[in-house]
Design a protein around this motif. Structure first.
Motif, PDB file in Angstrom:
ATOM      1  N   GLY A 163      52.593  -8.440  63.296  1.00  0.00           N
ATOM      2  CA  GLY A 163      53.250  -7.454  62.441  1.00  0.00           C
ATOM      3  C   GLY A 163      54.286  -8.116  61.558  1.00  0.00           C
ATOM      4  N   THR A 164      53.907  -9.191  60.900  1.00  0.00           N
ATOM      5  CA  THR A 164      54.875 -10.015  60.166  1.00  0.00           C
ATOM      6  C   THR A 164      55.501  -9.288  58.996  1.00  0.00           C
ATOM      7  OG1 THR A 164      55.223 -12.242  59.292  1.00  0.00           O
ATOM      8  CG2 THR A 164      53.208 -11.098  58.596  1.00  0.00           C
ATOM      9  N   GLY A 165      54.784  -8.298  58.396  1.00  0.00           N
ATOM     10  CA  GLY A 165      55.339  -7.545  57.273  1.00  0.00           C
ATOM     11  C   GLY A 165      55.305  -8.320  55.976  1.00  0.00           C
ATOM     12  N   ARG A 222      48.990  -8.297  51.362  1.00  0.00           N
ATOM     13  CA  ARG A 222      48.869  -8.823  49.997  1.00  0.00           C
ATOM     14  C   ARG A 222      50.230  -9.276  49.463  1.00  0.00           C
ATOM     15  NH1 ARG A 222      44.748  -4.794  49.541  1.00  0.00           N
ATOM     16  NH2 ARG A 222      46.273  -3.224  48.894  1.00  0.00           N
ATOM     17  N   GLN A 223      51.276  -8.483  49.729  1.00  0.00           N
ATOM     18  CA  GLN A 223      52.601  -8.866  49.256  1.00  0.00           C
ATOM     19  C   GLN A 223      53.110 -10.087  50.013  1.00  0.00           C
ATOM     20  OE1 GLN A 223      54.197  -7.435  46.539  1.00  0.00           O
ATOM     21  NE2 GLN A 223      55.403  -9.303  46.815  1.00  0.00           N
ATOM     22  N   ALA A 224      52.802 -10.169  51.308  1.00  0.00           N
ATOM     23  CA  ALA A 224      53.186 -11.352  52.080  1.00  0.00           C
ATOM     24  C   ALA A 224      52.523 -12.603  51.514  1.00  0.00           C
ATOM     25  CB  ALA A 224      52.820 -11.163  53.545  1.00  0.00           C
ATOM     26  N   ALA A 225      51.251 -12.489  51.128  1.00  0.00           N
ATOM     27  CA  ALA A 225      50.537 -13.635  50.553  1.00  0.00           C
ATOM     28  C   ALA A 225      51.169 -14.066  49.237  1.00  0.00           C
ATOM     29  CB  ALA A 225      49.065 -13.285  50.358  1.00  0.00           C
ATOM     30  N   VAL A 226      51.639 -13.105  48.447  1.00  0.00           N
ATOM     31  CA  VAL A 226      52.344 -13.423  47.204  1.00  0.00           C
ATOM     32  C   VAL A 226      53.682 -14.095  47.498  1.00  0.00           C
ATOM     33  CG1 VAL A 226      53.474 -12.419  45.178  1.00  0.00           C
ATOM     34  CG2 VAL A 226      51.208 -11.606  45.873  1.00  0.00           C
ATOM     35  N   ASN A 227      54.382 -13.590  48.518  1.00  0.00           N
ATOM     36  CA  ASN A 227      55.727 -14.087  48.819  1.00  0.00           C
ATOM     37  C   ASN A 227      55.717 -15.453  49.506  1.00  0.00           C
ATOM     38  OD1 ASN A 227      56.823 -11.730  47.817  1.00  0.00           O
ATOM     39  ND2 ASN A 227      57.063 -10.764  49.817  1.00  0.00           N
ATOM     40  N   LEU A 228      54.668 -15.756  50.244  1.00  0.00           N
ATOM     41  CA  LEU A 228      54.670 -16.941  51.110  1.00  0.00           C
ATOM     42  C   LEU A 228      55.014 -18.237  50.374  1.00  0.00           C
ATOM     43  CD1 LEU A 228      54.240 -18.201  53.879  1.00  0.00           C
ATOM     44  CD2 LEU A 228      51.762 -18.181  53.447  1.00  0.00           C
ATOM     45  N   PRO A 229      54.420 -18.519  49.211  1.00  0.00           N
ATOM     46  CA  PRO A 229      54.752 -19.794  48.553  1.00  0.00           C
ATOM     47  C   PRO A 229      56.232 -19.927  48.200  1.00  0.00           C
ATOM     48  CG  PRO A 229      52.741 -18.869  47.633  1.00  0.00           C
ATOM     49  CD  PRO A 229      53.344 -17.804  48.499  1.00  0.00           C
ATOM     50  N   GLN A 231      54.545 -24.679  64.262  1.00  0.00           N
ATOM     51  CA  GLN A 231      53.435 -23.945  63.648  1.00  0.00           C
ATOM     52  C   GLN A 231      53.649 -22.454  63.904  1.00  0.00           C
ATOM     53  OE1 GLN A 231      49.627 -24.938  65.331  1.00  0.00           O
ATOM     54  NE2 GLN A 231      48.473 -23.462  64.106  1.00  0.00           N
ATOM     55  N   VAL A 232      53.309 -21.622  62.912  1.00  0.00           N
ATOM     56  CA  VAL A 232      53.402 -20.171  63.067  1.00  0.00           C
ATOM     57  C   VAL A 232      52.120 -19.536  62.566  1.00  0.00           C
ATOM     58  CG1 VAL A 232      54.646 -18.055  62.473  1.00  0.00           C
ATOM     59  CG2 VAL A 232      55.908 -20.198  62.738  1.00  0.00           C
ATOM     60  N   THR A 233      51.542 -18.666  63.375  1.00  0.00           N
ATOM     61  CA  THR A 233      50.430 -17.816  62.950  1.00  0.00           C
ATOM     62  C   THR A 233      50.993 -16.420  62.737  1.00  0.00           C
ATOM     63  OG1 THR A 233      48.833 -19.116  64.228  1.00  0.00           O
ATOM     64  CG2 THR A 233      48.164 -16.892  63.558  1.00  0.00           C
ATOM     65  N   ALA A 234      50.976 -15.954  61.499  1.00  0.00           N
ATOM     66  CA  ALA A 234      51.570 -14.667  61.136  1.00  0.00           C
ATOM     67  C   ALA A 234      50.454 -13.662  60.865  1.00  0.00           C
ATOM     68  CB  ALA A 234      52.458 -14.818  59.908  1.00  0.00           C
ATOM     69  N   ILE A 235      50.511 -12.515  61.546  1.00  0.00           N
ATOM     70  CA  ILE A 235      49.439 -11.513  61.485  1.00  0.00           C
ATOM     71  C   ILE A 235      49.985 -10.215  60.918  1.00  0.00           C
ATOM     72  CG2 ILE A 235      47.804 -10.164  62.860  1.00  0.00           C
ATOM     73  CD1 ILE A 235      47.792 -12.451  64.897  1.00  0.00           C
ATOM     74  N   GLU A 236      49.264  -9.648  59.964  1.00  0.00           N
ATOM     75  CA  GLU A 236      49.631  -8.343  59.385  1.00  0.00           C
ATOM     76  C   GLU A 236      48.380  -7.497  59.224  1.00  0.00           C
ATOM     77  OE1 GLU A 236      51.182  -5.129  58.367  1.00  0.00           O
ATOM     78  OE2 GLU A 236      52.576  -6.788  58.764  1.00  0.00           O
ATOM     79  N   VAL A 237      48.458  -6.229  59.663  1.00  0.00           N
ATOM     80  CA  VAL A 237      47.301  -5.345  59.632  1.00  0.00           C
ATOM     81  C   VAL A 237      47.270  -4.438  58.399  1.00  0.00           C
ATOM     82  CG1 VAL A 237      48.401  -3.514  60.988  1.00  0.00           C
ATOM     83  CG2 VAL A 237      45.903  -3.774  61.045  1.00  0.00           C
ATOM     84  N   VAL A 238      48.431  -4.147  57.804  1.00  0.00           N
ATOM     85  CA  VAL A 238      48.497  -3.234  56.659  1.00  0.00           C
ATOM     86  C   VAL A 238      48.141  -4.004  55.392  1.00  0.00           C
ATOM     87  CG1 VAL A 238      49.968  -1.673  55.322  1.00  0.00           C
ATOM     88  CG2 VAL A 238      50.241  -1.819  57.821  1.00  0.00           C
ATOM     89  N   ASP A 239      47.119  -3.545  54.677  1.00  0.00           N
ATOM     90  CA  ASP A 239      46.598  -4.285  53.526  1.00  0.00           C
ATOM     91  C   ASP A 239      47.667  -4.585  52.481  1.00  0.00           C
ATOM     92  OD1 ASP A 239      44.078  -4.360  54.601  1.00  0.00           O
ATOM     93  OD2 ASP A 239      43.281  -2.688  53.433  1.00  0.00           O
ATOM     94  N   ASP A 240      48.430  -3.562  52.081  1.00  0.00           N
ATOM     95  CA  ASP A 240      49.438  -3.764  51.035  1.00  0.00           C
ATOM     96  C   ASP A 240      50.491  -4.766  51.471  1.00  0.00           C
ATOM     97  OD1 ASP A 240      48.119  -1.978  49.428  1.00  0.00           O
ATOM     98  OD2 ASP A 240      49.488  -0.297  49.785  1.00  0.00           O
ATOM     99  N   ALA A 241      50.923  -4.665  52.731  1.00  0.00           N
ATOM    100  CA  ALA A 241      51.933  -5.597  53.232  1.00  0.00           C
ATOM    101  C   ALA A 241      51.379  -7.018  53.282  1.00  0.00           C
ATOM    102  CB  ALA A 241      52.417  -5.158  54.607  1.00  0.00           C
TER     103      ALA A 241
END
Length: 367
Positions: A75-77, A105-112, A93-103
């Motif tokens: 539930g990384t958000g 997608r935004q996490a993928a944008v924010n990660l870099p 190492q961290v494995t970050a899991i998110e189930v909500v699609d919108d969250a």
């Protein structure tokens, strides 16, 4: 001022009682319970990421447990908060899991932009369905509800301990309980009207739209005062994330009235430990994004005096999705002269009755 507003759910209109006055941080307000539904938006994420009572406890635990370890963040958000904090604490190492699609997608944008992508792997999906290797040493999961189990922590973390954690792996948080005490909703809200806060109506509509129909949502009371409660308190559910963890529970307890007043239900709230020996976060007495949840039990408020008692049974069973719990409450209130008042409530995660109790018929007036 209290007013009736009309909202539309799946093409049908319905009425909602709304307090049109702006919310104040020092006054109670009434909302639907939010955390157990996939309706998160930037505002809700911001209230969590700025919750220092919560954050300092999670940071302290990760500071002790994460250095040199593989951490899974369930539930990384959109902000990948605990994934980032794990890296900051020294996780390899961290494995970050998110189930909500919108969250996700935004996490993928924010990660870099967080400059941690060399140590963080972001996955979309339910942790109960995903597979990854190697197993983690630490699991951090802020999927704790205002009712401790409401967001599915028992089922999700039971699965995580079995499939995602090494045999000696540790879970953050360490423990969560739900406390309960008796009171009257009108007294708990004090000077505020018994009506939903105007700011809550978009979230109420989102929950109903997700369900495709209205139902008797759990009632979230923000800024509830302990002074409004008339009984002592007791633990009605306990989640030991590093011990014996149950996905279904039933607890029967006796609450004793301590001061004159009236009772039409029980107020419940979260206590949380991220480390075994720390002072717990108490959502009723501390400033935090968690709030109290009120359950109406009786047809009308019952006057009570010190020494009267409420025998309360609180049960939780997994709902049809196998993750989120349904709740069952029953109570017998015994007052002076041997009078007994019976009350009960079914509170499923999704669906269920609408306007089944007087409290809900008042909040959702008939057309």
């Amino acid at each position: 001022m209290r007013e009736v507003r009309e909202i539309e759910v799946d093409g049908d209109s319905m009425h909602v009682l709304v307090c049109s006055e702006p919310e104040r941080p020092d006054k109670p307000s009434l909302w639907p319970s939010l955390g157990e539904y996939p309706i998160y938006d930037p505002h809700l994420y911001a209230t969590m990421t700025t919750d220092e009572e919560r954050n300092k406890r999670f940071r302290s635990a990760l500071g002790q447990l994460a250095p040199g370890k593989h951490v899974v963040d369930i539930g990384t958000g959109q902000d990948l908060l605990w994934a980032r904090e794990s890296v900051q604490a020294g996780a390899r190492q961290v494995t970050a899991i998110e189930v909500v699609d919108d969250a996700f997608r935004q996490a993928a944008v924010n990660l870099p932009s967080y400059d941690v992508q060399d140590r963080v792997t972001l996955l979309l999906g339910e942790s109960t369905s995903l597979e990854f290797a190697p197993k983690a040493d630490v699991c951090v999961a802020e999927i704790i509800g205002s009712l401790a189990s409401a967001e599915g922590a028992a089922a999700v973390l039971t699965d995580a301990r079995r499939r995602h954690l090494a045999p000696d792996g540790m879970v953050v948080p360490h423990r969560a309980v739900t406390q309960a005490a008796a009171g009257c909703l009108a007294d708990i809200l004090g000077e505020q009207h018994v009506a939903f806060a105007a700011e809550s109506i978009p979230y109420l509509q989102s929950i109903f739209n997700w369900n495709t129909a209205p139902f008797d949502v759990r009632l979230r009371v923000e800024n509830a005062s302990p002074a409004a409660l008339v009984s002592d308190s007791a633990v009605i559910e306990s989640l030991d994330f590093n011990g014996t963890l149950h996905t279904a529970q039933e607890t029967t307890t006796r609450l004793t009235v301590q001061r004159p007043g009236r009772i039409d239900g029980v107020l419940t709230w979260l206590q949380l430990w991220c480390l075994p020996d720390e002072d717990p976060l108490d959502a009723l007495r501390m400033e935090t994004n968690w709030a109290a949840i009120y359950f109406p039990l009786f047809e009308a408020p019952v006057p009570v005096e010190p020494g009267d008692s409420l025998n309360l049974t609180f049960g939780s069973t997994l709902s049809a999705d196998g993750v989120h719990p349904d709740y069952q409450l029953s109570a017998t209130l015994r007052t002076a002269g041997g009078h007994a008042h019976q009350g009960s409530l079914e509170s499923p995660h999704r669906g269920g009755p609408f306007r089944a109790q007087p409290a809900y018929r008042f909040l959702f007036p008939a057309a």
